[in-house]
Motif scaffolding. Structure first.
Motif, PDB file in Angstrom:
ATOM      1  N   ILE A 240     -15.476 -32.613 -44.764  1.00  0.00           N
ATOM      2  CA  ILE A 240     -16.073 -33.646 -46.070  1.00  0.00           C
ATOM      3  C   ILE A 240     -15.621 -33.278 -47.071  1.00  0.00           C
ATOM      4  CG2 ILE A 240     -16.636 -34.232 -44.011  1.00  0.00           C
ATOM      5  CD1 ILE A 240     -19.313 -34.406 -45.178  1.00  0.00           C
ATOM      6  N   GLY A 241     -15.578 -32.073 -46.831  1.00  0.00           N
ATOM      7  CA  GLY A 241     -15.784 -31.501 -48.940  1.00  0.00           C
ATOM      8  C   GLY A 241     -15.094 -31.278 -49.652  1.00  0.00           C
ATOM      9  N   ALA A 242     -13.247 -31.250 -49.086  1.00  0.00           N
ATOM     10  CA  ALA A 242     -12.204 -30.351 -49.395  1.00  0.00           C
ATOM     11  C   ALA A 242     -11.357 -32.212 -49.472  1.00  0.00           C
ATOM     12  CB  ALA A 242     -11.808 -29.242 -48.893  1.00  0.00           C
ATOM     13  N   THR A 243     -10.212 -32.202 -50.290  1.00  0.00           N
ATOM     14  CA  THR A 243      -9.313 -32.721 -50.085  1.00  0.00           C
ATOM     15  C   THR A 243      -8.158 -32.307 -48.399  1.00  0.00           C
ATOM     16  OG1 THR A 243      -8.729 -32.737 -52.841  1.00  0.00           O
ATOM     17  CG2 THR A 243      -6.717 -33.754 -51.355  1.00  0.00           C
ATOM     18  N   THR A 244      -7.862 -32.982 -48.238  1.00  0.00           N
ATOM     19  CA  THR A 244      -7.773 -33.451 -46.903  1.00  0.00           C
ATOM     20  C   THR A 244      -6.246 -32.943 -46.837  1.00  0.00           C
ATOM     21  OG1 THR A 244      -8.868 -35.319 -46.129  1.00  0.00           O
ATOM     22  CG2 THR A 244      -6.712 -34.731 -44.769  1.00  0.00           C
ATOM     23  N   GLY A 245      -5.510 -32.197 -46.844  1.00  0.00           N
ATOM     24  CA  GLY A 245      -3.970 -31.682 -45.861  1.00  0.00           C
ATOM     25  C   GLY A 245      -2.713 -32.190 -46.314  1.00  0.00           C
ATOM     26  N   CYS A 246      -1.757 -31.975 -46.413  1.00  0.00           N
ATOM     27  CA  CYS A 246      -0.820 -32.517 -46.061  1.00  0.00           C
ATOM     28  C   CYS A 246       0.187 -31.544 -45.811  1.00  0.00           C
ATOM     29  CB  CYS A 246      -0.279 -33.340 -47.283  1.00  0.00           C
ATOM     30  SG  CYS A 246      -0.482 -34.384 -47.514  1.00  0.00           S
ATOM     31  N   SER A 247       0.479 -32.065 -44.022  1.00  0.00           N
ATOM     32  CA  SER A 247       1.976 -30.728 -43.784  1.00  0.00           C
ATOM     33  C   SER A 247       3.015 -31.979 -44.527  1.00  0.00           C
ATOM     34  CB  SER A 247       2.093 -31.204 -42.049  1.00  0.00           C
ATOM     35  OG  SER A 247       2.454 -32.825 -42.183  1.00  0.00           O
ATOM     36  N   ASP A 248       3.041 -32.665 -44.652  1.00  0.00           N
ATOM     37  CA  ASP A 248       4.369 -33.359 -45.540  1.00  0.00           C
ATOM     38  C   ASP A 248       3.562 -34.584 -46.636  1.00  0.00           C
ATOM     39  OD1 ASP A 248       7.405 -34.291 -45.877  1.00  0.00           O
ATOM     40  OD2 ASP A 248       6.628 -36.141 -46.422  1.00  0.00           O
ATOM     41  N   LEU A 249       3.888 -34.816 -47.706  1.00  0.00           N
ATOM     42  CA  LEU A 249       3.505 -35.260 -49.333  1.00  0.00           C
ATOM     43  C   LEU A 249       4.007 -37.071 -48.502  1.00  0.00           C
ATOM     44  CD1 LEU A 249       5.180 -34.212 -51.700  1.00  0.00           C
ATOM     45  CD2 LEU A 249       3.131 -33.463 -51.614  1.00  0.00           C
ATOM     46  N   SER A 250       3.950 -37.502 -47.632  1.00  0.00           N
ATOM     47  CA  SER A 250       4.106 -38.849 -46.791  1.00  0.00           C
ATOM     48  C   SER A 250       2.832 -38.542 -46.124  1.00  0.00           C
ATOM     49  CB  SER A 250       5.229 -38.854 -46.293  1.00  0.00           C
ATOM     50  OG  SER A 250       5.262 -38.061 -45.162  1.00  0.00           O
ATOM     51  N   ASP A 251       2.419 -38.090 -45.680  1.00  0.00           N
ATOM     52  CA  ASP A 251       1.335 -37.947 -44.938  1.00  0.00           C
ATOM     53  C   ASP A 251      -0.005 -38.755 -46.199  1.00  0.00           C
ATOM     54  OD1 ASP A 251       2.041 -36.945 -43.115  1.00  0.00           O
ATOM     55  OD2 ASP A 251       1.110 -34.770 -44.025  1.00  0.00           O
ATOM     56  N   ARG A 252       0.093 -38.966 -47.300  1.00  0.00           N
ATOM     57  CA  ARG A 252      -1.200 -39.358 -48.136  1.00  0.00           C
ATOM     58  C   ARG A 252      -0.812 -40.693 -47.971  1.00  0.00           C
ATOM     59  NH1 ARG A 252       0.668 -36.116 -53.671  1.00  0.00           N
ATOM     60  NH2 ARG A 252       0.374 -34.522 -53.717  1.00  0.00           N
ATOM     61  N   TRP A 253       0.275 -41.680 -47.217  1.00  0.00           N
ATOM     62  CA  TRP A 253       0.191 -42.225 -46.946  1.00  0.00           C
ATOM     63  C   TRP A 253      -0.191 -43.046 -45.402  1.00  0.00           C
ATOM     64  CZ3 TRP A 253      -0.297 -48.012 -47.605  1.00  0.00           C
ATOM     65  CH2 TRP A 253       0.054 -48.822 -46.600  1.00  0.00           C
ATOM     66  N   SER A 254       0.289 -42.577 -44.390  1.00  0.00           N
ATOM     67  CA  SER A 254       0.855 -42.418 -42.888  1.00  0.00           C
ATOM     68  C   SER A 254      -0.817 -42.113 -42.608  1.00  0.00           C
ATOM     69  CB  SER A 254       1.273 -41.367 -42.632  1.00  0.00           C
ATOM     70  OG  SER A 254       1.697 -39.947 -42.596  1.00  0.00           O
ATOM     71  N   HIS A 255      -1.180 -40.954 -42.744  1.00  0.00           N
ATOM     72  CA  HIS A 255      -2.677 -40.756 -42.264  1.00  0.00           C
ATOM     73  C   HIS A 255      -3.874 -42.066 -42.645  1.00  0.00           C
ATOM     74  CE1 HIS A 255      -2.556 -36.015 -43.286  1.00  0.00           C
ATOM     75  NE2 HIS A 255      -2.494 -36.346 -42.096  1.00  0.00           N
ATOM     76  N   PRO A 256      -4.292 -42.354 -42.030  1.00  0.00           N
ATOM     77  CA  PRO A 256      -5.365 -42.873 -41.576  1.00  0.00           C
ATOM     78  C   PRO A 256      -6.641 -42.756 -41.995  1.00  0.00           C
ATOM     79  CG  PRO A 256      -4.910 -42.187 -38.977  1.00  0.00           C
ATOM     80  CD  PRO A 256      -4.070 -41.669 -40.534  1.00  0.00           C
ATOM     81  N   TYR A 257      -6.700 -41.410 -42.336  1.00  0.00           N
ATOM     82  CA  TYR A 257      -8.445 -41.411 -43.046  1.00  0.00           C
ATOM     83  C   TYR A 257      -8.062 -40.369 -43.348  1.00  0.00           C
ATOM     84  CZ  TYR A 257     -13.620 -40.676 -44.008  1.00  0.00           C
ATOM     85  OH  TYR A 257     -14.584 -40.182 -44.457  1.00  0.00           O
ATOM     86  N   ARG A 258      -8.893 -40.105 -45.031  1.00  0.00           N
ATOM     87  CA  ARG A 258      -8.231 -38.938 -46.630  1.00  0.00           C
ATOM     88  C   ARG A 258      -9.747 -39.004 -47.106  1.00  0.00           C
ATOM     89  NH1 ARG A 258      -3.177 -35.947 -46.103  1.00  0.00           N
ATOM     90  NH2 ARG A 258      -4.001 -35.123 -48.220  1.00  0.00           N
ATOM     91  N   HIS A 259      -9.401 -38.055 -47.508  1.00  0.00           N
ATOM     92  CA  HIS A 259     -10.083 -37.508 -48.081  1.00  0.00           C
ATOM     93  C   HIS A 259      -9.497 -36.471 -49.673  1.00  0.00           C
ATOM     94  CE1 HIS A 259     -14.668 -36.982 -46.759  1.00  0.00           C
ATOM     95  NE2 HIS A 259     -13.922 -37.938 -45.865  1.00  0.00           N
ATOM     96  N   TRP A 260     -10.265 -37.026 -50.896  1.00  0.00           N
ATOM     97  CA  TRP A 260      -9.573 -36.326 -52.295  1.00  0.00           C
ATOM     98  C   TRP A 260     -10.828 -35.423 -53.030  1.00  0.00           C
ATOM     99  CZ3 TRP A 260      -6.906 -39.361 -56.911  1.00  0.00           C
ATOM    100  CH2 TRP A 260      -6.408 -38.512 -57.481  1.00  0.00           C
TER     101      TRP A 260
END
Length: 278
Positions: A240-260
């Motif tokens: 919860i204390g870090a930016t959520t990782g991406c296997s692909d940049l499109s994950d920034r949209w496709s993921h249902p839940y993310r932290h930044w």
């Protein structure tokens, strides 16, 4: 198609983390059903008042857990997208002029909305999609709030939005929400509040002179643990204390839940946050 977006904010400067911003995005094709089901659940639970993180108590814990479980059912199905942004007090921005310092709240809000959902990956079709945003009540004077809304409105002319065919139909599609009228915004408030609670170590707080934590703190910890459990059903070992990782940049949209965890481009380290304090 329309993307309906609610935004909220929490602690500006906590013990360790600050500048908490939260957003939830729902496609118009799903909105009416989700809104109806959440309100139906609220009525079943007899939650007549506004649902807020600050109102979590031992007596209401089970009811809050029930409605948040339903909310995360929609998140898990990617019918609701949630985004949380925050900063670490250890990293302090440098080189800001007085105007930038005075507008920090709005500047961060602007960055949050522009980048947090990965809009550039959101629309592979040639069909235009409109945006409808409901901000939680903005804290400044009316003139400054209106100026900020114009900045948000102007985003549609930037490359990210033009290429993704995202637009506002009018300035009226950027509004301020009265939170007690919007169950989705209330659920977002609970999720955002739980993250601020945990990241700033409030789960360990004890009343002055007391050996044990208070009942409300223990109730909030249980609700936070439920939320964390539901997130980990989607992402095992979620940090919860870090930016959520991406296997692909499109994950920034496709993921249902993310932290930044937002870090300014130019920073200095506040040395009071040593390894022990971290």
């Amino acid at each position: 198609m329309q993307y309906i977006i609610y935004t909220d904010e929490s602690e500006k400067k906590g013990r360790y983390f600050g500048n908490f911003y939260g957003g939830t995005l729902i496609r118009s094709t799903d909105f009416d059903y989700i809104n109806k089901e959440l309100n139906k659940k609220r009525e079943e639970l007899n939650l007549t008042g506004e649902i807020k993180w600050q109102k979590v108590t031992e007596n209401y814990l089970e009811k809050y857990m029930d409605i948040i479980n339903l909310f995360f059912d929609f998140v898990k199905e990617d019918k609701v997208k949630i985004r949380i942004m925050f900063t670490h007090n250890m990293y302090q921005a440098v080189g800001l002029n007085e105007a930038q310092k005075g507008n920090e709240y709005f500047l961060l809000y602007y960055q949050f909305f522009k980048h947090i959902f990965g809009f550039q990956y959101s629309n592979p079709t040639n069909e235009p999609i409109s945006l409808y945003i409901l901000l939680d009540q903005l804290p400044d004077k009316k003139e400054k709030n209106e100026e900020f809304k114009k900045f948000i409105y102007s985003l549609q002319y930037q490359e990210i939005f033009v290429e993704s065919k995202l637009h506002f139909k009018s300035m009226d599609d950027i509004g301020e929400a009265t939170s007690h009228e919007h169950i989705i915004l209330q659920c977002l408030d609970v999720v955002l509040g739980s993250m601020e609670f945990k990241l700033n170590g409030k789960d360990q707080d004890k009343p002055p002179g007391q050996r044990l934590r208070g009942k409300r703190t223990r109730a909030k910890e249980k609700l936070y643990k439920l939320i964390n459990k539901r997130i980990r059903e989607i992402y095992p070992n979620f940090n919860i204390g870090a930016t959520t990782g991406c296997s692909d940049l499109s994950d920034r949209w496709s993921h249902p839940y993310r932290h930044w965890k937002f870090e300014p481009k130019y920073t200095k380290v506040n040395t009071q946050y040593n390894s022990k304090n971290k």
